[in-house]
Motif scaffolding. Structure first.
Motif, PDB file in Angstrom:
ATOM      1  N   ILE A  86      13.978 -15.458   2.100  1.00  0.00           N
ATOM      2  CA  ILE A  86      13.011 -14.604   1.417  1.00  0.00           C
ATOM      3  C   ILE A  86      11.944 -15.430   0.705  1.00  0.00           C
ATOM      4  O   ILE A  86      10.756 -15.103   0.743  1.00  0.00           O
ATOM      5  N   THR A  87      12.358 -16.502   0.044  1.00  0.00           N
ATOM      6  CA  THR A  87      11.384 -17.346  -0.659  1.00  0.00           C
ATOM      7  C   THR A  87      10.376 -17.926   0.317  1.00  0.00           C
ATOM      8  O   THR A  87       9.164 -17.939   0.043  1.00  0.00           O
TER       9      THR A  87
ATOM     10  N   ASP B 133       7.955 -15.205   1.375  1.00  0.00           N
ATOM     11  CA  ASP B 133       6.947 -14.931   0.349  1.00  0.00           C
ATOM     12  C   ASP B 133       5.940 -16.073   0.245  1.00  0.00           C
ATOM     13  O   ASP B 133       4.741 -15.839   0.065  1.00  0.00           O
ATOM     14  N   ASP B 134       6.423 -17.314   0.365  1.00  0.00           N
ATOM     15  CA  ASP B 134       5.509 -18.464   0.324  1.00  0.00           C
ATOM     16  C   ASP B 134       4.543 -18.436   1.495  1.00  0.00           C
ATOM     17  O   ASP B 134       3.347 -18.705   1.344  1.00  0.00           O
TER      18      ASP B 134
ATOM     19  N   ALA C 235       3.609 -15.789   3.168  1.00  0.00           N
ATOM     20  CA  ALA C 235       2.691 -14.665   2.976  1.00  0.00           C
ATOM     21  C   ALA C 235       1.572 -15.021   2.005  1.00  0.00           C
ATOM     22  O   ALA C 235       0.454 -14.496   2.111  1.00  0.00           O
TER      23      ALA C 235
ATOM     24  N   ASP D 107       3.356  -7.912   1.642  1.00  0.00           N
ATOM     25  CA  ASP D 107       4.411  -7.764   0.650  1.00  0.00           C
ATOM     26  C   ASP D 107       5.385  -6.664   1.052  1.00  0.00           C
ATOM     27  O   ASP D 107       6.601  -6.810   0.916  1.00  0.00           O
TER      28      ASP D 107
ATOM     29  N   THR E 138       8.627  -7.237   3.241  1.00  0.00           N
ATOM     30  CA  THR E 138       9.927  -7.675   2.725  1.00  0.00           C
ATOM     31  C   THR E 138      10.423  -6.878   1.523  1.00  0.00           C
ATOM     32  O   THR E 138      11.631  -6.814   1.283  1.00  0.00           O
ATOM     33  N   ALA E 139       9.519  -6.268   0.740  1.00  0.00           N
ATOM     34  CA  ALA E 139       9.902  -5.718  -0.568  1.00  0.00           C
ATOM     35  C   ALA E 139      11.024  -4.694  -0.486  1.00  0.00           C
ATOM     36  O   ALA E 139      12.071  -4.842  -1.136  1.00  0.00           O
TER      37      ALA E 139
ATOM     38  N   ARG F  14      14.313  -7.137   0.305  1.00  0.00           N
ATOM     39  CA  ARG F  14      14.569  -7.600  -1.060  1.00  0.00           C
ATOM     40  C   ARG F  14      15.152  -6.508  -1.952  1.00  0.00           C
ATOM     41  O   ARG F  14      15.754  -6.804  -2.980  1.00  0.00           O
TER      42      ARG F  14
ATOM     43  N   ASP G 150       8.072  -2.571  -6.400  1.00  0.00           N
ATOM     44  CA  ASP G 150       7.071  -3.451  -5.790  1.00  0.00           C
ATOM     45  C   ASP G 150       6.689  -2.957  -4.398  1.00  0.00           C
ATOM     46  O   ASP G 150       5.522  -3.006  -4.005  1.00  0.00           O
TER      47      ASP G 150
ATOM     48  N   SER H  16       2.978  -1.716  -3.048  1.00  0.00           N
ATOM     49  CA  SER H  16       2.334  -2.287  -1.865  1.00  0.00           C
ATOM     50  C   SER H  16       1.975  -1.212  -0.851  1.00  0.00           C
ATOM     51  O   SER H  16       0.902  -1.237  -0.253  1.00  0.00           O
TER      52      SER H  16
END
Length: 713
Positions: A429-430, A433-434, A436, A451, A454-455, A459, A464, A468
């Motif tokens: 996931i990190t 996000d990085d 993205a 966003d 994955t939100a 996640r 969130d 989005s």
């Protein structure tokens, strides 16, 4: 303190530091060898295990033995007055310093050394429209793309695909920056000026590293000669690149550009193709009209037939969905006609791959691979290819195809989005996000979508995710992208009225959550009758019957879905497959139930091998554990699933968990999820009632915000 002093004297601490630094460097070398293909992937874990085992051995040797001028001796046999451990220690210090310096250099090289570009690589930028008429933009873009496709036939030349090359259109970006982002050494740019039947095309080949112009040429032609001009330019560029890059151009399979006997038909074709790329109902409807016009002008224009098939299917399958089977028949007829005219047409094979995605994934793979063989720059087909590979359980190939797509088309938004999803599937996931938020992503106008990828589903960040979705829907009001996730998010937090009004076609999800099973069954049965061969409609109907406890009614539907799958493969997802297994068991077919459970076990093993780690995998494992009568494993899998994103409270109501309803651990997990959902609901209400990002586009129902107090920041 005495022990610590003795450890220092015997150089045990120095040995520990030396060993760790040396081991790290060895692992880096192993990683490089694996990356170069010199060593197998297994060498990494094997090396790590050996080094791990060797660590305590090295420390033990350092404690019990000492290096002397006569060689290695047991420490107890060395007189303290003759000991040279202090000399050995200094030598070890120098070795440690040297190894640390090497490690620092390696880290700096990996972190900051500029990425090398491939010499045999080129990006074709969109040619500038110099006609003074913005409506002619599609024409200059079409010329650029045909040149790109022609150059892609050179087997030794890496050509960046359209979506990445065209992402710089209209932007003030220097060539070196473009070349760096696309990782290419050469750029082709030019302009097109069209006035009536006269056209002038100017092209120039540039070395992006030195900004040197390697070749340039202008062509003045009648519009009727456009195909000859395209081939002439591509041939001239190929000759220039052949000399510069030592290409084996003579061995290339030269693709003939799309030709039409009528130039107005070609005009309509180019405009329609651009509209198809943009998607959306209005664009696709206009594209269909343009392609139908092109075929009235030139019925034997094969690419127009193929693109009409693709546009027709996209319009019905992704936007309208009233009659998919009629759309399939229409699309198939046009593909057949296209290949009757031009048997080896990449667009026709692409159309067949797109249609096959619905019911024959093996055929989709074969057709997609054939299209890519004929047109290597056709990366849209790669999107369909990895979807088919995923559905076939060929997970490692799915990952490899996505990575290959981004190498060929690094700025492709669809590829980027699906790459983010792949990272999420692997629990990274990190990294997702990085990526993205990286410079590779153009977040203007679609950051909210990146966003929402994955939100909610990966996640479990409901607030969130809703934020989005609202931003994305305001930017693109006609798109239905991931609308089901938005509906489910409102359902999970108990805001059923908000969920119901988002999409009437998905109201059955709300009915299930509220226990209105008769209404949900009626809706999904009606939907299935309208599209009796649509697998998504069949599975929705089966899932609703199963949730209602009418397993005898769900079982035939699940069985019909299994009959459509290649032998040995699960249904569309692991949870549906386990429902089939439970259905067979409930019907008294234990052997058949175990056969299905074994399919799920093998699929889970393949997913694990591909690095998949997410809440959906844990949910399937929990169902499998319940099926096997292992309550401890059920609890463990559910706990992990909640920790990494499970937010759907209805999973606890699955009939397969009936025997665990009164288990205190099961009850506690459900109560813990309820607490999480209550917090998410509070955040959502604060968002939509007081901090709505798109008040002009969407407003909550008045009753939703009744009694909600604004929370102090």
């Amino acid at each position: 303190m005495a022990l610590f002093s003795e450890l220092k004297r015997r150089n045990v601490l120095r040995m520990a530091v030396l060993y760790v630094v040396a081991a790290w460097l060895i692992m880096q070398v192993a990683e490089v060898l694996i990356g170069l293909g010199v060593a197998p992937d297994s060498i990494g874990p094997a090396t790590f295990k050996v080094l791990l085992i060797g660590f305590p051995i090295a420390l033990a040797i350092s404690w019990y033995y000492e290096i002397t001028p006569e060689g290695l001796k047991l420490e107890k046999n060395v007189d303290r007055g003759e000991s040279i451990t202090h000399v050995t220690g200094r030598r070890m210090d120098f070795i440690v310093i040297a190894l640390l310096s090497a490690a620092l250099l390696l880290f700096a090289y990996d972190k900051w050394w500029p990425r090398g570009t491939m010499d045999q690589s080129i990006a074709v930028l969109p040619f500038t429209n110099m006609s003074g008429d913005a409506a002619q933009e599609y024409f200059s873009d079409g010329i650029s793309e045909e040149l790109l496709n022609l150059l892609a036939q050179f087997q030794d030349l890496r050509v960046i695909s359209r979506s990445s090359s065209f992402s710089f259109k209209g932007k003030d970006v220097d060539l070196r920056t473009i070349a760096d982002q696309l990782n290419v050494s050469h750029v082709l740019e030019g302009s097109v000026r069209r006035s009536g039947d006269q056209i002038r095309i100017t092209a120039q080949l540039i070395d992006a590293r030195s900004d040197a112009h390697l070749w340039s040429q202008s062509y003045d032609r009648q519009f009727g000669d456009i195909f000859a001009v395209q081939e002439e330019i591509a041939g001239a560029i190929g000759d220039a690149l052949k000399v510069r890059l030592a290409l084996t151009a003579d061995e290339a399979v030269r693709r003939v550009p799309a030709k039409a006997a009528n130039m107005d038909a070609y005009d309509a074709y180019l405009e329609a193709r651009e509209l198809i790329r943009r998607r959306g109902r209005e664009n696709l409807e206009v594209a269909v009209e343009l392609l139908e016009r092109a075929l009235r002008l030139d019925e034997a224009f094969a690419p127009a037939h193929a693109q009409l098939a693709i546009a027709t299917w996209h319009l019905e399958n992704r936007v309208s969905r009233p009659n998919l089977e009629q759309a399939r028949r229409t699309a198939s007829r046009h593909i057949d006609r296209a290949q009757e005219i031009e048997p080896e047409l990449a667009e026709a094979y692409a159309g067949r791959a797109l249609l096959a995605l619905g019911d024959d994934q093996n055929a989709a793979v074969n057709f997609a691979q054939k299209a890519l063989l004929l047109n290597p720059s056709y990366t849209e087909v790669m999107n369909w290819l990895y979807i088919a590979l995923l559905r076939l359980g060929r997970y490692e190939e799915y990952v490899a195809t996505l990575e290959a797509l981004l190498e060929k088309d690094p700025l492709n938004p669809i590829g980027q989005w699906n790459y983010i999803t792949m990272l999420a599937r692997q629990g990274r996931i990190t990294e997702a996000d990085d990526f993205a938020g990286s410079d590779m992503i153009d977040n203007s106008g679609r950051g909210s979508y990146l966003d929402l990828v994955t939100a909610i589903p990966w996640r479990g960040d409901i607030a969130d995710g809703i934020l989005s979705h609202l931003i994305y829907r305001a930017e693109f009001p006609t798109r239905r992208t991931e609308i089901d996730e938005l509906v489910q998010a409102f359902v999970w937090i108990g805001e059923y009225d908000e969920a119901r009004r988002l999409d009437p076609d998905l109201a059955f999800l709300v009915d299930v959550a509220e226990g209105r099973f008769d209404s949900a069954i009626l809706a999904t049965q009606s939907r299935m009758q309208q599209n009796p061969e649509n697998q998504s409609s069949i599975q929705a109907a089966a899932n609703v019957l199963y949730a209602a406890g009418r397993i005898d009614g769900a079982l035939p539907l699940f069985e019909s879905l299994l009959a459509l799958r290649p032998k040995g493969l699960p249904l569309a997802d692991g949870e549906a497959t386990m429902r089939l297994a439970f259905g067979r068991r409930s019907a008294g077919n234990e052997q058949g139930a175990q056969e299905i459970a074994e399919i799920v076990r093998k699929d889970q093993a393949a997913r694990h091998a591909a690095g998949f780690h997410n809440q959906y995998e844990n949910r399937t494992k929990a169902m499998l554990a319940a099926f096997d009568g292992e309550p401890d494993r059920v609890i463990a899998e559910f706990k992990t699933a909640i920790d990494i994103g499970l937010r759907d409270p209805l999973v606890f109501a699955d009939p397969i968990f009936e025997g665990l309803r009164d288990d205190p651990r099961f009850v506690k997990l459900k109560e813990g999820l309820d607490v999480i959902l209550a917090r998410e609901r509070e955040k959502v209400l604060q968002l939509i009632c007081f901090n709505n990002p798109t008040p002009d586009n969407w407003q909550p129902l008045p009753e939703t915000c009744e009694g909600v107090e604004r929370r102090k920041e």
